[in-house]
Every structure is written in structure tokens, then in C-alpha cells.
Motif scaffolding. Structure first.
Motif, PDB file in Angstrom:
ATOM      1  N   TYR A   1      11.739  -5.403  68.247  1.00 42.45           N
ATOM      2  CA  TYR A   1      10.705  -6.406  67.986  1.00 42.45           C
ATOM      3  C   TYR A   1       9.348  -5.848  68.437  1.00 42.45           C
ATOM      4  CZ  TYR A   1      14.990  -9.158  67.853  1.00 42.45           C
ATOM      5  OH  TYR A   1      16.254  -9.616  67.567  1.00 42.45           O
ATOM      6  N   PRO A   2       8.640  -5.152  67.548  1.00 41.85           N
ATOM      7  CA  PRO A   2       7.401  -4.461  67.946  1.00 41.85           C
ATOM      8  C   PRO A   2       6.296  -5.408  68.402  1.00 41.85           C
ATOM      9  CG  PRO A   2       7.717  -4.381  65.559  1.00 41.85           C
ATOM     10  CD  PRO A   2       8.967  -4.938  66.126  1.00 41.85           C
TER      11      PRO A   2
ATOM     12  N   ARG B   1       2.483 -10.721  69.830  1.00 37.58           N
ATOM     13  CA  ARG B   1       2.737 -11.394  68.550  1.00 37.58           C
ATOM     14  C   ARG B   1       3.368 -12.762  68.754  1.00 37.58           C
ATOM     15  NH1 ARG B   1       6.432  -8.117  65.340  1.00 37.58           N
ATOM     16  NH2 ARG B   1       5.694  -9.195  63.478  1.00 37.58           N
ATOM     17  N   ALA B   2       4.307 -12.863  69.691  1.00 37.37           N
ATOM     18  CA  ALA B   2       4.941 -14.162  69.954  1.00 37.37           C
ATOM     19  C   ALA B   2       3.932 -15.147  70.522  1.00 37.37           C
ATOM     20  CB  ALA B   2       6.118 -13.983  70.910  1.00 37.37           C
ATOM     21  N   ARG B   3       3.106 -14.681  71.437  1.00 40.43           N
ATOM     22  CA  ARG B   3       2.140 -15.574  72.064  1.00 40.43           C
ATOM     23  C   ARG B   3       1.104 -16.082  71.072  1.00 40.43           C
ATOM     24  NH1 ARG B   3      -3.425 -14.331  73.554  1.00 40.43           N
ATOM     25  NH2 ARG B   3      -2.787 -12.201  73.997  1.00 40.43           N
TER      26      ARG B   3
ATOM     27  N   MET C   1       0.716  -9.660  62.244  1.00 40.11           N
ATOM     28  CA  MET C   1       0.899 -10.822  63.102  1.00 40.11           C
ATOM     29  C   MET C   1       2.322 -11.352  62.906  1.00 40.11           C
ATOM     30  SD  MET C   1      -0.974 -13.950  61.061  1.00 40.11           S
ATOM     31  CE  MET C   1       0.001 -15.222  61.863  1.00 40.11           C
ATOM     32  N   PHE C   2       2.736 -12.249  63.776  1.00 45.25           N
ATOM     33  CA  PHE C   2       3.992 -12.974  63.597  1.00 45.25           C
ATOM     34  C   PHE C   2       3.637 -14.450  63.416  1.00 45.25           C
ATOM     35  CE2 PHE C   2       7.401 -15.518  65.695  1.00 45.25           C
ATOM     36  CZ  PHE C   2       8.386 -15.309  64.740  1.00 45.25           C
ATOM     37  N   PRO C   3       4.188 -15.114  62.413  1.00 45.12           N
ATOM     38  CA  PRO C   3       5.082 -14.572  61.394  1.00 45.12           C
ATOM     39  C   PRO C   3       4.358 -13.662  60.418  1.00 45.12           C
ATOM     40  CG  PRO C   3       4.526 -16.845  60.877  1.00 45.12           C
ATOM     41  CD  PRO C   3       3.951 -16.577  62.236  1.00 45.12           C
ATOM     42  N   ALA C   4       5.059 -12.614  59.986  1.00 46.52           N
ATOM     43  CA  ALA C   4       4.461 -11.606  59.110  1.00 46.52           C
ATOM     44  C   ALA C   4       4.385 -12.144  57.689  1.00 46.52           C
ATOM     45  CB  ALA C   4       5.294 -10.326  59.155  1.00 46.52           C
TER      46      ALA C   4
ATOM     47  N   ALA D   1      -6.754  -9.181  72.078  1.00 42.06           N
ATOM     48  CA  ALA D   1      -6.205  -8.362  70.991  1.00 42.06           C
ATOM     49  C   ALA D   1      -6.605  -6.895  71.094  1.00 42.06           C
ATOM     50  CB  ALA D   1      -6.650  -8.915  69.635  1.00 42.06           C
ATOM     51  N   ASP D   2      -7.730  -6.605  71.744  1.00 40.65           N
ATOM     52  CA  ASP D   2      -8.233  -5.229  71.799  1.00 40.65           C
ATOM     53  C   ASP D   2      -7.295  -4.344  72.606  1.00 40.65           C
ATOM     54  OD1 ASP D   2     -10.439  -5.993  70.337  1.00 40.65           O
ATOM     55  OD2 ASP D   2     -11.699  -6.316  72.096  1.00 40.65           O
ATOM     56  N   LEU D   3      -7.196  -3.092  72.169  1.00 44.18           N
ATOM     57  CA  LEU D   3      -6.398  -2.078  72.861  1.00 44.18           C
ATOM     58  C   LEU D   3      -7.237  -0.823  73.075  1.00 44.18           C
ATOM     59  CD1 LEU D   3      -3.090  -2.320  70.771  1.00 44.18           C
ATOM     60  CD2 LEU D   3      -3.342  -2.969  73.179  1.00 44.18           C
TER      61      LEU D   3
END
Length: 504
Positions: A392-393, A398-400, A75-78, A496-498
Motif C-alpha cells: 500500500y504505497p 493517502r489514507a489520512r 491520491m486515495f481513492p485513486a 504534502a511537500d516532500l
């Protein structure tokens, strides 16, 4: 110094209540179970700061041969506590770390050195009184059969990190030998890898991973009565960049120079004539969380982005105008005083709205638009594939979700992602020699260096890259073990699911 002494006194009072070394021993004595009842034992090791590049180098030296390896996007922040909470879908942690701002009480808890002490001392479940919420054991600890063996394990590990690591492994495998007599799954948390990453070099990290691989193989040979299947995963990476003394900064000083008053409450912020904000002094990480009144969020973010330590500054945002759909969640991105980008998220369709006016290539994001269109709509999996191998992976997801109460009860309004080689000073210890500790490497920023942890498994094949939010779906036996340990889980991040099978 008074706070330090108070913390140590608290530990002394707690000592009669429970003895961790004794606890570890009594929960590790083999009960001589019947191997036919649990012939296969799945072992899940959570290694704090398990860096993907370090794992790759360890495998080049023959470690973890035949194991399946995947990049594990944090996650961000890591950072640790919020990340572990999110990986296991456990009860929300108050903030990204123990040091956090509570908007309900309008108060910052576990400031600076106090936050460090809470971070270093282990959970004290058997105290004769109830700790306040801001000092209680994180819920994710319950997911682990083993997470420490002595009151000051973490503190001693920072003093002698490699010794602490090997001592920790001794305790882990002793506990595993005992628990495997009656359990078909075992979980352990290994903190010391993070300590090695913060204090020593990546070469040292590779060495300790190679030794872990050898230890696992030796353990299997010593216990042929059962089949042990190992899986390892980390909460974040380690950037591997040593931080010079003049780059270990207190971001509050930089904000003041940028014209942002720093305060400890929004009540105090309201007394200031100009922009004011609460900047949390976390431990030695490469990000800072900032809270501000809604009317000041974008201006504080803009000014924060002019600070020398800032690479990118992310903030809650508003719609750019009437040309865009209503009801979206917006995030803005700032650099050097300029609005680099803004995007919206549509929760109903799990899609993102990207305005075409921004220079997305400046963020190393090759986004294409139809000529003349004010924006384009992209699916989550599409943007995951587009950004995962960039600077920025998994940028957009992650930002949202950094601003959503997924694993964090009180997410901030602004997050500053540091540029290298800057890091947060975190604390100023009363013993000056301690102030240079923890600057060998770090994590927390949005860029790839600290954002890729690793998943290694003998249990199953893995996609090349896995979101940390999705770990549990790959390992149902881990989920079953958590249920047996009565770990309560909550829903994860929306979207979150992929579909990993459909990804390129």
C-alpha cells in the motif's frame, strides 16, 4: 431508460449552442506565427489511467527513449475527477466522482446510470441556461487547451476504445499544430487511455503508448521550425486484472447482508434502529465511499470489512485513549471485522502517531517501536520511504488525506478498498450488453496495482517517485500556462511537500 433518453434529449437541445468538431477546427487552423517568438513549445499531456507498469513495458519496446520516468502516486481513492482536481490544485470537486452525497442538502446526486451519463458526456459550457452545481464542468478542465472534440467522445470511445484513442490523437496533434503558432505551452487531456485500460488488456495499453511515442517523434520531424518538449502524466494507474461477472458487485447488497441498512439520506438513516449508511454507487472502480452518522462510523466500518469484496476499510476515528497527545486527526483501518490499525496525524509538526499495539507487519508496513512504548512518532518523509515500495504505497498520507476536503468538497466518512478481483457494478444499463463493459481492469483501491500512474518528461530529471500533489512544483512552465488560461488554484493538502533530495 427514461433518464438515458432525458440525457440524450439534453444533448440534442445543446447541439445548436456549440459544435465541438467545429470548435476544435477553428482553434487549430495555423495562424502562421513567427517561430522566433516562441522557438520552444512545452507540451503537457494528461493521460487518464496512464499506468506505470504499462509505460515500463512500452519503454522496453523502445518508446519514449531518453525521457525521464517516475512513478506517480495518486491520491486515495485513486479515481479521476478528484485526482485531476488535486493534481492541478483547482477548485474542489463535489465528491470523489460525479456520483456523490451532499451532507448540506442530505441528498445523493447522480445516482447509478445518471452518474454514468454525467461522467460520459462532455462539459456543455454554452448551454442557454445554468446547470446545477452537481452537473457543472469540473474546474480542472480549464487547465487543458484540449479535452475533447465531439459531444459524445467518451461514449463512442467506450464503444470502440482503440479507434476512439487514435481519433483523439488526431485531434490533439491538429490542435497542437495550430496553438503552437502563438503559444509556448500546450496542454491536452486524453481520456481514451483510461477507456482502453477498463475494456482491453495491458498489452493493448502498451500498444497504444508505443504508437503515441511514434506519433510524437513524427510530429517533431514534421515541424522542425520549433523545438517541442513533451511531458506526460496520469491521474491513476490501472490494475490490469479482469473482473469476472460474479465479482462485479453492488456493495449495498453486501452491507445489507452484514447488517448495515443502506439509505439515500441520513434523515432516513436516523429512522433505522441499527447501523445505517449511505453507500455511493460509483462507476466501475475498486472502492466505495460510505457516509454515516458519527456514532455509527466505526461499527459500519467494522461490518463493511467483513464483506467478501473488502480488502481494507478506512474510517474517520477517535483517539485510542488518554495516553496519546490531544488534537490529532485519527484514522482507523479494518479487515475481516478486526481493527488492524489506528494512527493519528499532528498537523502542527507534520508527523504521525502510531500505536505499538497494532500488528503493522500484517499491513506489510515494517514499523519499529521502542520496547514498552505505547506509540512512536514518525515524520511524513520517513513513512513515505517506509511504505512506498510496499503493498500500500504512501499508506499514511493517502489514507489520512482521503478524509480531508483537499480536492473533494464532501469527503466520505468511510472508504472501502476492494480486494482483487472485485469491482463496483457502478450502474445497470437498460441495454444488457452494456453491463459487461468496463470490467477489463480498474482502479481506486489502496494497493499498488492501480495506485501508480506515471510521469514521463523530456523537460527535466525526476525523482524515482513523485506524489501527485507535487506535480506543479516540478513544472513551472505548466503553472505559468495555467495562469494564462486564468485557472484559479487553491492550497493543496497540508503536509504534502516532500524533500525529494533527502529521500533514499
Amino acid at each position: 431508460m427514461r433518464r438515458l433518453l432525458l440525457a440524450l434529449a439534453l444533448l440534442g437541445l445543446a447541439a445548436p449552442a456549440c459544435d465541438w468538431e467545429h470548435y476544435a477546427m477553428m482553434n487549430s487552423i495555423p495562424a502562421k506565427g513567427d517561430p522566433s517568438l516562441n522557438p520552444v513549445v512545452r507540451v503537457y499531456l494528461g493521460l487518464d489511467g496512464l499506468s506505470y507498469p504499462a509505460v515500463v513495458r512500452a519503454r522496453e519496446r523502445g518508446a519514449f527513449a531518453g525521457w525521464n520516468l517516475s512513478r506517480f502516486v495518486s491520491m486515495f481513492p485513486a479515481t479521476s475527477d478528484a485526482s485531476w482536481s488535486r493534481i492541478f490544485h483547482t477548485e474542489r470537486f463535489a465528491g470523489y466522482e460525479f456520483g456523490h452525497y451532499d451532507p448540506v442538502k442530505d441528498k445523493v446526486y447522480n445516482k447509478a446510470l445518471g452518474g454514468l451519463m454525467v461522467h460520459l458526456v462532455p462539459p456543455l459550457e454554452e448551454l442557454p441556461f445554468t446547470l446545477p452545481a452537481y452537473a457543472q464542468t469540473p474546474a480542472y478542465y480549464k487547465a487543458f487547451d484540449y479535452h475533447a472534440s465531439a459531444y459524445l467522445d467518451a461514449l463512442w470511445s467506450y464503444d470502440r476504445p482503440v479507434y476512439g484513442y487514435y481519433k483523439g490523437l488526431d485531434n490533439v496533434f491538429t490542435a497542437l499544430a495550430g496553438r503552437s503558432q502563438v503559444q509556448d505551452a500546450f496542454t491536452a487531456y486524453i481520456l481514451e487511455t483510461d477507456v482502453v485500460g477498463h475494456i482491453r488488456s495491458e498489452d493493448d495499453m502498451v500498444d497504444v503508448l508505443v504508437s503515441l511515442s511514434e506519433r510524437i517523434e513524427r510530429f517533431k520531424k514534421d515541424h522542425p521550425e520549433r523545438t517541442f518538449i513533451f511531458t506526460m502524466f496520469g491521474d491513476h494507474g490501472i490494475d490490469g486484472i479482469a473482473k469476472p461477472a460474479d465479482s462485479v458487485i453492488d456493495f449495498r447488497d453486501e452491507l445489507e447482508e452484514a447488517g448495515v441498512a443502506t439509505v439515500d439520506s441520513l434523515k432516513d438513516a436516523d429512522k433505522k434502529e441499527g447501523p445505517a449508511a449511505i453507500a455511493i454507487l460509483h462507476t466501475r472502480v475498486t472502492y466505495v465511499a460510505i457516509h454515516a452518522r458519527p456514532r455509527w462510523v466505526e461499527e459500519v466500518a467494522r461490518r463493511a470489512s467483513t464483506c467478501a469484496a473488502a480488502d481494507l476499510v478506512f474510517a474517520r476515528s477517535e483517539s485510542p485513549g488518554p495516553d496519546f497527545p490531544e488534537g490529532l486527526e485519527w484514522v482507523s483501518v479494518w479487515r475481516e471485522g478486526n481493527l488492524m490499525a489506528r494512527f493519528g496525524y499532528d498537523i502542527a509538526t507534520d508527523s504521525y502517531i502510531l500505536p505499538s499495539e497494532h500488528d503493522w507487519a500484517a499491513l506489510d508496513l515494517p514499523v519499529l517501536f521502542n520496547q514498552g512504548a505505547p506509540y512512536a512518532v514518525f515524520g511524513d518523509e520517513q513513512l513515505f520511504s517506509l511504505s512506498i515500495d510496499r503493498t500500500y504505497p504512501d499508506f499514511f498520507f493517502r489514507a489520512r488525506t482521503a478524509f480531508e476536503p483537499v480536492s473533494v468538497e464532501f469527503p466520505s466518512d468511510i472508504i472501502v478498498s476492494y480486494r482483487h478481483p472485485f469491482m463496483s457494478v457502478g450502474y445497470q444499463a437498460p441495454i444488457s450488453s452494456l453491463n459487461g463493459v468496463g470490467t477489463g481492469g480498474s482502479h481506486g483501491a489502496m494497493d499498488r496495482l492501480g495506485s501508480f500512474a506515471a510521469v514521463l518528461s523530456e523537460e527535466r530529471e525526476l525523482p524515482s517517485t513523485v506524489r501527485s500533489d507535487n506535480l506543479l512544483e516540478f513544472f513551472p512552465a505548466l503553472v505559468d500556462h495555467m495562469r494564462e488560461r486564468e485557472v484559479e488554484t487553491i492550497p493543496g493538502a497540508q503536509g504534502a511537500d516532500l524533500d525529494y533530495d533527502a529521500l533514499p
